[in-house]
Design an enzyme around this catalytic site. Structure first.
Site, PDB file in Angstrom:
ATOM      1  CG  ASP A  51      -1.820   1.159   1.343  1.00  0.00           C
ATOM      2  OD1 ASP A  51      -2.621   1.354   0.417  1.00  0.00           O
ATOM      3  OD2 ASP A  51      -1.738   1.886   2.354  1.00  0.00           O
ATOM      4  CD  GLU A  68      -2.548   2.295  -3.199  1.00  0.00           C
ATOM      5  OE1 GLU A  68      -3.759   2.535  -3.256  1.00  0.00           O
ATOM      6  OE2 GLU A  68      -1.854   2.519  -2.188  1.00  0.00           O
TER       7      GLU A  68
END
Length: 603
Positions: free
Chosen positions: A324, A361
């Site tokens: 993330d 990401e």
């Protein structure tokens, strides 16, 4: 692309570059194809060696009535060795790089690349990933206590779209519930389950972890993850986790220790200011980690006992991580350690599992972070999602564009293909071939909400399942889920709501996933663009064994005759959509139906 003909072409797939990862000092033959009608008198190869360009002549390697093939050797003198082709023509010269042919000089950014860094594991190219937001997929029926931060919701409630409470609505999905529904994943045809975070936090999304040592008891705890992992692996499926290396939650045990004792080792894990600590994007609930800390590395990313390493080992056996906020990890003001962190995570992942996958990401241009030695691939928002959103946007749409204070723009095919080519061209082919392509995720509106009608949904899903890279499906898309924002799109699966379960959409996804699985070219082939007009996009995916033509039309168009090089050898086989039509002059025509997805296997 010029008109409806095919130009000189090269990409990093098996037809043009031998398979396998080269080592420093290797000489790698690379091939380029040139149409027989090309004015090129000679073809040269330009490489860059230690920063200095070199040009050598390519030799003719074969020809027929349709095209000529040339080959030249690239010496892998640097870990990432760029190259492009020079076509010598009577009226001047043209360069061929990843974005196409140019009758002008071009910068090196879009050069082809050979890299000594191993690519993503081979299974990634064959995979179809299924993303699950655990709170919204399925309840097992196990008794749960409601934490103090949560606002309990009934399974059939509508998620909040924005404002207070979006992170606190708790629907009660858990890991045993997911395990009970694995038959749905098998029927759909997906084979990789990607879970958003399973660590405990003080939100339904769990990106604010309070520990990395255990699975959230609300999801069933550690034993539930072990059971889910074993159930998946018994079915020949894989499991990907989701980790924030950029920040923790303010309730994380490391951060509590840091605030209690600023001289503690954990205090060095975080970034501080004169007034307190740095919150990610200003969010006080998400203190940002300091990767300049030598003590943080062994705890989080370095070695088998780090957070990265231990969850890859048995009994959990994750098959990889999605990281993330990878674009901000290790970056703050004058500190930029992102590439160092990515390489260290890659090393830990590879040591734990040689076939594990590492995906980042990154919502915008990730090319500077995808040189091949860190993240295997990225969630391909800018190279796939955004251009497809633009091309499939309804006329006069007023829908907002994710991340920008403007509405979505309806783009034509030429600009759409140019965008997709440009973002692919600045990456090594080994990365492009493993990019996670998606039509939406837990952070975006649903594709069913973004397109106008099922016909356009078919076209969008068709692009997802036929474009180079790894398709990712957000749970619920396959049964027609809708949602206007990332939070609003986190709807529960309608297991007992027949009115919300679209069997036709499920059949569409299942059919196109099966189509991809049945074609080596759609899974592993190169990409050769043929048409990019306002209402039609067409490209060829090809390996030495198979050629497949994909034609996606968002509206009726004029149709087109196949170039002889594509039509040679007989009539194409229709794998999906319109049958080929042979004209009176013997040419094979693609009908101009639309919106429609046509897929032909070329002879």
């Amino acid at each position: 692309m010029t008109g409806r003909s095919l130009e000189a072409h090269h990409d990093g797939s098996e037809l043009y570059v031998r398979t396998g990862t080269p080592t420093l000092g290797d000489s790698v033959p690379v091939r380029v194809r040139v149409p027989s009608g090309s004015a090129a008198r000679a073809v040269h190869l330009r490489t860059v060696r230690d920063g200095e360009p070199e040009v050598i002549e390519a030799r003719l390697d074969g020809q027929d009535e349709h095209e000529r093939w040339y080959v030249a050797e690239v010496e892998v003198h640097n870990p990432v060795t760029p190259y492009r082709f020079l076509l010598d023509e009577p009226t001047g010269y043209r360069w061929l790089n990843g974005t196409g042919l140019h009758a002008r000089d071009v910068p090196d950014a879009a050069d082809f690349r050979l890299t000594v860094h191993p690519p993503a594991p081979a299974w990634a190219q064959d995979a179809v990933v299924y993303q699950v937001f655990p709170d919204r997929f399925a309840r097992s029926g196990a008794q749960q206590s409601v934490p103090d931060w949560a606002q309990p919701a009934d399974w059939d409630d509508e998620p909040l779209a924005a404002g207070p409470g979006v992170g606190q609505q708790l629907f009660g999905g858990d890991l045993p519930g997911i395990e009970q529904r694995l038959g749905h994943l098998e029927r759909l045809g997906v084979d990789v389950l990607y879970l958003t975070p399973f660590f405990p936090g003080r939100s339904n999304h769990r990106y604010d972890a309070s520990t990395f040592d255990h699975v959230d008891p609300l999801l069933g705890g550690d034993d539930a993850l072990v059971s889910l992992s074993r159930a998946l692996h018994a079915r020949g499926m894989r499991l990907m986790g989701d980790l924030t290396t950029n920040h923790t939650g303010a309730d994380h045990e490391w951060f509590r220790r840091a605030r209690e004792d600023r001289s503690s080792e954990e205090a060095g894990f975080y970034l501080w200011t004169e007034d307190g600590y740095v919150g990610w994007l200003g969010h006080a609930s998400l203190p940002k980690l300091d990767h300049g800390s030598t003590a943080l590395g062994p705890r989080l990313v370095d070695g088998p006992d780090s957070v990265i390493g231990r969850w890859l080992r048995e009994p959990y056996g994750l098959d990889g991580w999605r990281i993330d906020v990878a674009n901000m990890t290790g970056r703050y003001r004058d500190q930029d350690l992102t590439h160092d962190v990515a390489r260290r995570i890659r090393r830990t992942v590879t040591q734990a599992r040689r076939d594990a996958l590492l995906v980042s990401e990154h919502f915008h241009d990730a090319s500077q972070d995808l040189t091949g030695d860190g993240w295997h691939a990225n969630m391909n928002y800018n190279g796939f999602t955004r251009p497809v959103w633009g091309w499939t946007a309804p006329v006069g749409t007023e829908q907002p564009l994710l991340g920008l204070p403007v509405r979505r723009a309806r783009r034509g095919g030429a600009s759409t293909a140019a965008t997709m080519r440009e973002f692919a061209a600045v990456l090594p082919w080994s990365v492009t071939a493993a990019q996670w392509n998606l039509l939406g995720s837990h952070d975006t509106a649903r594709i069913r909400t973004l397109v106008d009608g099922r016909d356009m949904l078919e076209v969008a899903v068709g692009l997802l399942l036929t474009y180079p890279g790894t398709p990712m499906v957000f749970a619920g898309d396959e049964v027609g889920a809708t949602g206007t924002t990332g939070e609003h799109a986190r709807v529960t699966m309608p297991w007992d709501r027949p009115r919300d379960w679209d069997e036709a959409t499920f059949a569409l996804y299942r059919e196109l996933i099966a189509l991809r699985r049945g074609s080596v070219a759609l899974r592993r082939g190169g990409l050769r663009w043929w048409l990019a007009e306002d209402d039609v996009l067409a490209y060829v995916r090809e390996t030495p064994e198979e050629r497949v033509l994909v034609v996606a039309a968002r509206a009726p168009w004029s149709g087109a005759a196949l170039p002889p090089v594509l039509a040679r050898g007989g009539m194409p086989e229709a794998l999906r959509g319109s049958e080929p039509v042979r004209g009176a002059d013997g040419t094979v025509h693609v009908p101009g139906a639309g919106p429609a997805l046509t897929v032909w296997r070329l002879p």
